[in-house]
Design an enzyme around this catalytic site. Structure first.
Site, short mmCIF file in Angstrom:
data_model
loop_
_atom_site.label_atom_id
_atom_site.label_comp_id
_atom_site.label_asym_id
_atom_site.label_seq_id
_atom_site.Cartn_x
_atom_site.Cartn_y
_atom_site.Cartn_z
N ASP A 147 28.07 42.78 45.02
CA ASP A 147 27.69 42.74 46.44
C ASP A 147 28.70 43.53 47.28
O ASP A 147 28.33 44.25 48.21
CB ASP A 147 27.62 41.30 46.96
CG ASP A 147 26.25 40.66 46.75
OD1 ASP A 147 25.60 40.98 45.74
OD2 ASP A 147 25.83 39.85 47.60
N LYS A 199 40.77 37.14 35.27
CA LYS A 199 41.82 36.42 36.01
C LYS A 199 42.72 35.78 34.94
O LYS A 199 42.94 34.57 34.89
CB LYS A 199 41.16 35.37 36.93
CG LYS A 199 42.09 34.69 37.88
CD LYS A 199 42.63 35.60 38.98
CE LYS A 199 43.58 34.85 39.88
NZ LYS A 199 44.40 35.73 40.74
N TYR A 238 27.96 29.80 35.74
CA TYR A 238 26.56 29.62 36.15
C TYR A 238 25.75 28.86 35.10
O TYR A 238 24.70 28.32 35.41
CB TYR A 238 25.88 30.97 36.43
CG TYR A 238 26.43 31.68 37.66
CD1 TYR A 238 27.56 31.23 38.32
CD2 TYR A 238 25.82 32.83 38.15
CE1 TYR A 238 28.07 31.89 39.42
CE2 TYR A 238 26.31 33.50 39.26
CZ TYR A 238 27.44 33.03 39.88
OH TYR A 238 27.94 33.69 40.98
N ASP A 284 41.24 39.70 41.83
CA ASP A 284 41.67 39.83 43.23
C ASP A 284 42.15 41.25 43.52
O ASP A 284 41.82 41.85 44.54
CB ASP A 284 42.75 38.78 43.58
CG ASP A 284 43.75 38.54 42.46
OD1 ASP A 284 43.57 39.08 41.35
OD2 ASP A 284 44.73 37.79 42.68
N ASP A 338 28.96 39.06 39.96
CA ASP A 338 28.05 38.75 41.05
C ASP A 338 28.70 39.12 42.39
O ASP A 338 28.11 39.79 43.25
CB ASP A 338 27.74 37.24 41.00
CG ASP A 338 26.53 36.85 41.82
OD1 ASP A 338 25.87 37.76 42.37
OD2 ASP A 338 26.25 35.64 41.92
#
Ligand code: NAD
Length: 371
Positions: free
Chosen positions: A251, A191, A141, A223, A247
Site C-alpha cells: 500500500d 524483523k 493472518y 522499519d 500487505d
C-alpha cells in the site's frame, strides 16, 4: 485460446472496477481471437447478504473449475461488527487458501506520465519499478490459535505468527526466479532483530539464494525498508517478504507511485491463479462512479501473463494504460487541480480506445489467431 474465468466483483467499488476490467478483456479477446467463458459469482459482503456465507460453495466450486479468477474487492462498514468467520475478508482469505495461492505478486511501477502525481519529488520517484513478492498463506493472518477472550473490560486478544521452512523456501524460489527476469536483485524484508519467525525467514532465504548465484540478495528490517522505500524507491527491484509486512509495504508503494487505485496483483502458486487490484472496497467513494479502474485492468494483464502465458496480450494492455496516461486521462485520485477527472467507465473506454488505436489487431495475422 479458450479463457475460462470466474469473475468475483465483490463489494463497494469492486463491481465498478471489475466491470471495466471485463470490458477491456472482452475487447482484447476480440482483437486477438480468444474465446471467453465468464462465470460471475458472489463473494464477501455480497455473498453474505445473498446466502449468509462470505465464500458460498458454488463460488468456490466455480473458482476451482476455472483457469483463473478475477476479483474486485471485499468488505464494507456494514459487516465490520460481524464475527470473524462471517466477515467478507474471511471469504477472501479462505479462497486464497483453497486455491493454494501462496505467492502474491504486487508490482509498483511509476508511469512516466504520473511522476507529478506522487507525493514524492519527481526526481525521487522517477524510474521506480518494484515487484513485491508477498507470502500469502502464512504468518499472522492464518496462524492458530487466534482469539479475543475474557470478560468485557479485561479481554485478551491473541494472534499467532508462524512460519515453516518449506513455506519460506517456496516463496523465496518464486522471488529469485522472478528476479532473474528483472534486474537480478532481491531484498528480503523481515524483523530478524526481534522476531523468531524473521530469524528463520532470513536463514532460509539466505540458504535458498545459494541456488541463484546470479541474483544479488540483501536483507533489510521492515522499519528501515519502509523508510528507504520513500527515500530511494528506485533502489528496490524484487522485495521478498512475509504476509503482513507485504500487505503494508505494498500500500505504501501504491502511495509512492501515485495512487493505490493503480496497483494490480496476482496470487499464484496453486492450481488456479487469483488476480485482483491491491485496493479494497473503498466505501468512501463506492457508488459515485469515480473509482480508478486501472488496478483492476492491469490485474487482467497479470492474469493473461501468469495463468495463460499470453505475454503479448498482457503487454498490449499495459501499453494501452501507459498510452491513456500519456494522453492526460486521469480519474479523480490522479487528477491535479484544474484537470478534468474521468468517471470510472470513461477511463475503461479510454483504455479500450487505446487498445484499438495501437493497431495491434491488424498486427495479428488471421492464421495466428487462436480458434
Ligand atoms: P481501501 O483500499 O478500500 O481504500 C483506501 C483509500 O484509497 C480510500 O480513500 C479509497 O477511496 C482509496 N482508493 C482505493 N481504491 C481506489 C480506487 N480504485 N480509485 C480511487 N481511490 C481508491 O482500504 P480501506 O479503506 O482501508 O478498506 C475499505 C474496506 O476494504 C475494508 O472493509 C477492508 O477490509 C477492505 N479491503 C479489502 C481488500 C481486498 O478485497 N483485497 C483489500 C484491502 C481492504
Amino acid at each position: 485460446m479458450l479463457l475460462n474465468l470466474t469473475i468475483l466483483p465483490g463489494d463497494g467499488i469492486g463491481p465498478e472496477v471489475t466491470d471495466q476490467a471485463v470490458l477491456v478483456l472482452e475487447a482484447l479477446a476480440e482483437i486477438f481471437g480468444h474465446q471467453l467463458q465468464l462465470h460471475r459469482k458472489n463473494i464477501g459482503g455480497a455473498a453474505l447478504t445473498a446466502s449468509n456465507d462470505p465464500l458460498p460453495a458454488d463460488t468456490l466450486q466455480a473458482c476451482l473449475s476455472s483457469s483463473a479468477v478475477l476479483l474486485g474487492a471485499v468488505g464494507g462498514p456494514a459487516f465490520d461488527h460481524f464475527p470473524n468467520h462471517l466477515r467478507p475478508e474471511a471469504g477472501l482469505l479462505r479462497l486464497r487458501r483453497e486455491l493454494g495461492a501462496y505467492a502474491n505478486l504486487r508490482p509498483a511501477v511509476c508511469f512516466p506520465a504520473l511522476e507529478d502525481c506522487s507525493p514524492l519529488r519527481a526526481d525521487v520517484v522517477h524510474g521506480t519499478d518494484i515487484l513485491i513478492v508477498r507470502e500469502l498463506l502464512g504468518g499472522l493472518y492464518f496462524g492458530q490459535p487466534r482469539s479475543i477472550e475474557g470478560p468485557a473490560g479485561s479481554r485478551n486478544a491473541l494472534n499467532t505468527m508462524r512460519y515453516g521452512e518449506p513455506e519460506i523456501a517456496r516463496i523465496a524460489h518464486i522471488a529469485f526466479d522472478l528476479a532473474r527476469k528483472r534486474r537480478h536483485k532481491v531484498r528480503s524484508v523481515d524483523k530478524a532483530n526481534v522476531l523468531e519467525c524473521s530469524r528463520l525467514w532470513r536463514e532460509v532465504v539466505t540458504r535458498t539464494s545459494q541456488n541463484y548465484p546470479d541474483v544479488k540478495l540483501s536483507h533489510m528490517y521492515v522499519d528501515s525498508a519502509a523508510m528507504s522505500l520513500v527515500q530511494r524507491p528506485r533502489d528496490f527491484d524484487v522485495v521478498l517478504t512475509e504476509n503482513m509486512f507485504g500487505d503494508i509495504l505494498s500500500d505504501q508503494a501504491g502511495g509512492i507511485v501515485g495512487s493505490l487505485g493503480l496497483l494490480a496483483s496476482a496470487s499464484i502458486g496453486g492450481s488456479v491463479g487469483l488476480y485482483e487490484p491491491v485496493h479494497g472496497s473503498a466505501p468512501d467513494i463506492a457508488g459515485k462512479g469515480i473509482a480508478n479502474p486501472l488496478g483492476a485492468i492491469l490485474s487482467v494483464a497479470m492474469l493473461l501473463r501468469y495463468s495463460f502465458q499470453l505475454e503479448r496480450e498482457a503487454a498490449c494492455i499495459e501499453n494501452a494504460v501507459g498510452t491513456v496516461l500519456n494522453r492526460g486521462h486521469r480519474t479523480a485520485d490522479l487528477a491535479s487541480s484544474g484537470q478534468t477527472a474521468l468517471a470510472t467507465p470513461e477511463m475503461g473506454h479510454s483504455v479500450i480506445a487505446a487498445l484499438a488505436d495501437s493497431g495491434v489487431g491488424q498486427a495479428v495475422p488471421e492464421k495466428e489467431k487462436s480458434a
